[in-house]
Write an enzyme that holds these catalytic residues in place. Structure first.
Site, mmCIF file in Angstrom:
data_model
loop_
_atom_site.group_PDB
_atom_site.id
_atom_site.type_symbol
_atom_site.label_atom_id
_atom_site.label_comp_id
_atom_site.label_asym_id
_atom_site.label_seq_id
_atom_site.Cartn_x
_atom_site.Cartn_y
_atom_site.Cartn_z
ATOM 1 N N PHE A 1 -14.113 1.899 6.876
ATOM 2 C CA PHE A 1 -13.894 0.662 7.552
ATOM 3 C C PHE A 1 -12.172 1.092 7.686
ATOM 4 C CE2 PHE A 1 -16.721 -1.330 6.935
ATOM 5 C CZ PHE A 1 -17.090 -2.369 7.743
ATOM 6 N N VAL B 1 -11.854 2.591 2.461
ATOM 7 C CA VAL B 1 -11.095 2.223 3.331
ATOM 8 C C VAL B 1 -10.806 3.737 3.971
ATOM 9 C CG1 VAL B 1 -9.012 1.086 3.890
ATOM 10 C CG2 VAL B 1 -11.433 0.070 2.613
ATOM 11 N N LYS B 2 -10.949 3.816 5.101
ATOM 12 C CA LYS B 2 -10.256 4.950 6.175
ATOM 13 C C LYS B 2 -8.305 4.915 5.962
ATOM 14 C CE LYS B 2 -11.428 7.347 9.659
ATOM 15 N NZ LYS B 2 -13.008 7.317 10.024
ATOM 16 N N ILE B 3 -7.727 5.345 5.135
ATOM 17 C CA ILE B 3 -6.408 5.865 5.090
ATOM 18 C C ILE B 3 -6.497 6.997 5.866
ATOM 19 C CG2 ILE B 3 -4.282 5.496 3.355
ATOM 20 C CD1 ILE B 3 -6.121 2.664 3.502
ATOM 21 N N ASN C 1 -11.084 6.381 1.830
ATOM 22 C CA ASN C 1 -12.053 7.567 2.253
ATOM 23 C C ASN C 1 -10.593 8.465 3.780
ATOM 24 O OD1 ASN C 1 -12.018 9.358 4.566
ATOM 25 N ND2 ASN C 1 -13.999 8.256 4.968
#
Length: 191
Positions: free
Chosen positions: A12, A38-40, A65
């Site tokens: 996400f 968690v996509k950063i 991620n």
């Protein structure tokens, strides 16, 4: 979504451009389940590196991620930030690298080597453009490749006889010409 996919990693993406808000969102998302990553983004829109945030999240046990990477300097920086943390992904956008006229294979190969001393991080070959990219990713030992439905539909072409493929292409061109309904009439010169 997590009820539908309870046993696979799912990412996400944060939607803030401010690191303090990204951190708050990341911690909330991570609490949703053990399979949540968690996509950063590698930077915010002001080109400020997210490495300090990624390091804090990794130290806090948040699976990250890191996304939108395109250079080896970015991979190195994020590997350092992730080292020793929980499982993580590093998403290098090989397809966009190719869109810039550069061969992504040397960059992706070097990224695999760079992540070898960061065993908790896996490399994602992101944004593939052709079926060949699946084989290239496998050849270099890339951990994950994102594959679109359009590429999956082409799997039946693997190993296809090229003479037959050529003939099918010629037939397709002919069918297109017939469907277009164009005609060229011979121009005869008056004697």
């Amino acid at each position: 979504m997590l009820r539908a996919i309870p046993d696979r990693p799912i990412s996400f993406e944060v939607f803030s451009d401010e690191f303090d808000e990204m951190e708050e969102q990341a911690r909330r998302f991570a609490a949703w389940g053990d399979n949540v990553y968690v996509k950063i983004p590698v930077t915010n829109t002001r080109r400020e590196s997210s490495a300090p945030l990624v390091r804090r999240l990794a130290r806090a046990g948040v699976k990250v991620n890191v996304t939108a990477l395109m250079t080896l300097a970015q991979v190195r920086l994020m590997a350092d930030a992730l080292r020793g943390g929980p499982p993580a992904y590093v998403s290098v956008f090989a397809g966009r690298i190719a869109d810039s006229g550069r061969d992504p294979l040397p960059i992706m190969s070097a990224a695999v080597a760079m992540l070898a001393d960061c065993p908790n991080a896996e490399l994602i070959w992101a944004s593939p453009r052709e079926l060949l990219n699946i084989f290239q990713a496998d050849q270099i030992g890339c951990h994950v490749i994102t594959v679109t439905h359009d590429l999956l539909k082409k799997l039946s072409l693997v190993g296809k006889d090229l003479d037959e493929f050529s003939l099918e292409t010629v037939k397709m061109f002919r069918a297109d010409a017939v469907a277009a309904g164009f005609e060229l009439h011979s121009a005869r010169r008056a004697a």
